[in-house]
Design a protein around this motif. Structure first.
Motif, short mmCIF file in Angstrom:
data_model
loop_
_atom_site.label_atom_id
_atom_site.label_comp_id
_atom_site.label_asym_id
_atom_site.label_seq_id
_atom_site.Cartn_x
_atom_site.Cartn_y
_atom_site.Cartn_z
N ASP A 115 6.65 -29.58 -91.53
CA ASP A 115 6.11 -28.53 -90.68
C ASP A 115 6.80 -28.83 -89.17
O ASP A 115 7.13 -29.98 -88.80
N PRO A 116 6.99 -27.84 -88.32
CA PRO A 116 7.66 -27.95 -87.31
C PRO A 116 6.86 -28.99 -86.40
O PRO A 116 7.51 -29.62 -85.53
N GLU A 117 5.60 -29.05 -86.50
CA GLU A 117 4.74 -30.16 -85.58
C GLU A 117 5.23 -31.54 -86.07
O GLU A 117 4.94 -32.56 -85.39
N ASP A 118 5.81 -31.71 -87.19
CA ASP A 118 6.21 -33.08 -87.64
C ASP A 118 7.51 -33.66 -86.85
O ASP A 118 7.76 -34.92 -87.03
N ILE A 119 8.35 -32.65 -86.30
CA ILE A 119 9.38 -33.14 -85.60
C ILE A 119 9.35 -33.96 -84.27
O ILE A 119 8.16 -33.53 -83.55
N GLU A 120 9.63 -35.25 -84.53
CA GLU A 120 9.26 -36.27 -83.59
C GLU A 120 10.38 -36.01 -82.30
O GLU A 120 9.98 -36.65 -81.23
N GLN A 121 11.52 -35.80 -82.67
CA GLN A 121 12.50 -35.76 -81.48
C GLN A 121 13.41 -34.58 -81.93
O GLN A 121 13.94 -34.23 -82.86
N VAL A 122 13.98 -33.94 -80.58
CA VAL A 122 14.84 -32.98 -80.51
C VAL A 122 16.15 -33.45 -79.92
O VAL A 122 15.74 -33.78 -78.61
N ILE A 123 17.17 -33.50 -80.42
CA ILE A 123 18.44 -33.83 -79.49
C ILE A 123 19.23 -32.56 -79.41
O ILE A 123 19.73 -31.94 -80.32
#
Length: 325
Positions: A60-68
């Motif tokens: 789920d998009p909300e599972d993403i913990e970090q964006v580089i």
């Protein structure tokens, strides 16, 4: 389309863009921290595709913990705001004024390009087009901010064994991610197999500084990659590829050949402005893409200048180029 890029848990997701460059690749890394590298442009179509492909990975998009972020261009940062509240946002500090849409900074950028266009001999109508193009790109980025800055040689939080390297040239904010154990690079637009990356002219981030010589920077950044034992490059556009050292040599030779061609254009008819060279070199596209064609020409003029092949002189408020007698 989602594709397993590496047995190390790297997945490539290809998203549509409204730009001439075509689709953009973003990457999921299932490391200690679930990481998304780049986001794609801020369009409804790209968001729908990204959500669908994440779902196919059980994410789920909300599972993403970090964006580089590899660099600040809108096809790579346009959906950062979708993750900003939940995830940590990492990138080079020069992303910040673009993500925040800093109005003072953007006004200085406009002023820089108006001045650059004037000295390069660009007609007013094309100068206005350059300014309008830059403003249009901003529509594909919504306001966000970095929560962690990555500098040259830094270990990447949440991804043991990965390091960031600064590779200015295509963008002043550009970094690549390098996994030391495998030799994998996630490279953004630093090196592409099917097309050469343009060393795009940018305004200085401090208006007291001179403009960055982007092609010279880019060549140094390419040589940096030859010092790393690279096994595979996962780029921002196009297919993944190995043996990047051979491609780097090809790109450097192409730049040398173009510089030589421009040298002879100037030798045969000295006293040209950068725009006059651009118009002659790109007769079919200089009006459609005045910003990119001018960047290409100024970069190669910088290369000829640093090698002592040509000289520049002021003629009124314009800079003209001639060969040494």
């Amino acid at each position: 389309m989602v594709k397993l890029a590496s047995e190390k848990g790297i997945y490539r997701i290809t998203l549509p863009t409204p730009f001439l460059v075509g689709p953009v690749n973003v990457y999921i890394i299932k490391g200690d921290t679930l990481t998304l590298v780049d986001t794609g442009p801020g369009t409804d179509e790209a968001w729908a595709v990204l959500k669908k492909e994440l779902t196919s990975l059980g994410i789920d998009p909300e599972d993403i913990e970090q964006v580089i972020i590899t660099h600040h261009h809108p096809d790579h940062t346009g959906m950062v705001h979708k993750f900003f509240r939940k995830a940590r946002i990492l990138g080079h500090w020069k992303n910040e004024p673009w993500l925040q849409k800093d109005q003072h900074f953007l006004a200085e950028v406009r002023s820089f390009f108006q001045s650059l266009s004037r000295t390069a001999g660009v007609p007013d109508v094309l100068t206005e087009k350059i300014i309008q193009n830059q403003a249009a790109y901003q529509k594909y980025i919504s306001t966000a901010s970095l929560t962690y800055r990555l500098n040259n040689g830094d270990s990447v939080p949440g991804l043991p064994g990965w390091r960031s390297y600064e590779v200015p040239g295509h963008a002043q904010s550009h970094i690549i991610l390098y996994e030391e154990q495998t030799g994998i690079i996630i490279g953004g637009d630093h090196l592409l197999a099917h097309i050469s990356s343009n060393a795009i002219i940018e305004a200085p981030y401090n208006n007291k500084d001179s403009r960055p010589r982007t092609l010279l920077q880019y060549r140094e950044s390419l040589l940096l990659c030859t010092e790393l034992p690279v096994s595979m490059v996962y780029p921002g556009h196009g297919d993944s590829f190995d043996k990047p050292h051979a491609l780097i040599e090809k790109r450097l030779n192409e730049q040398n050949n173009r510089a030589e061609y421009i040298y002879h254009m100037i030798k045969d008819n000295p006293g040209k402005t950068a725009f006059a060279v651009s118009k002659e070199l790109f007769p079919r596209v200089y009006q459609k893409q005045p910003d990119l064609t001018l960047s290409e020409v100024i970069g190669h003029l910088d290369l000829l200048l640093v090698h002592g092949r040509i000289k520049e002189d002021c003629f009124g408020d314009q800079i003209i180029y001639s060969n040494y007698e």
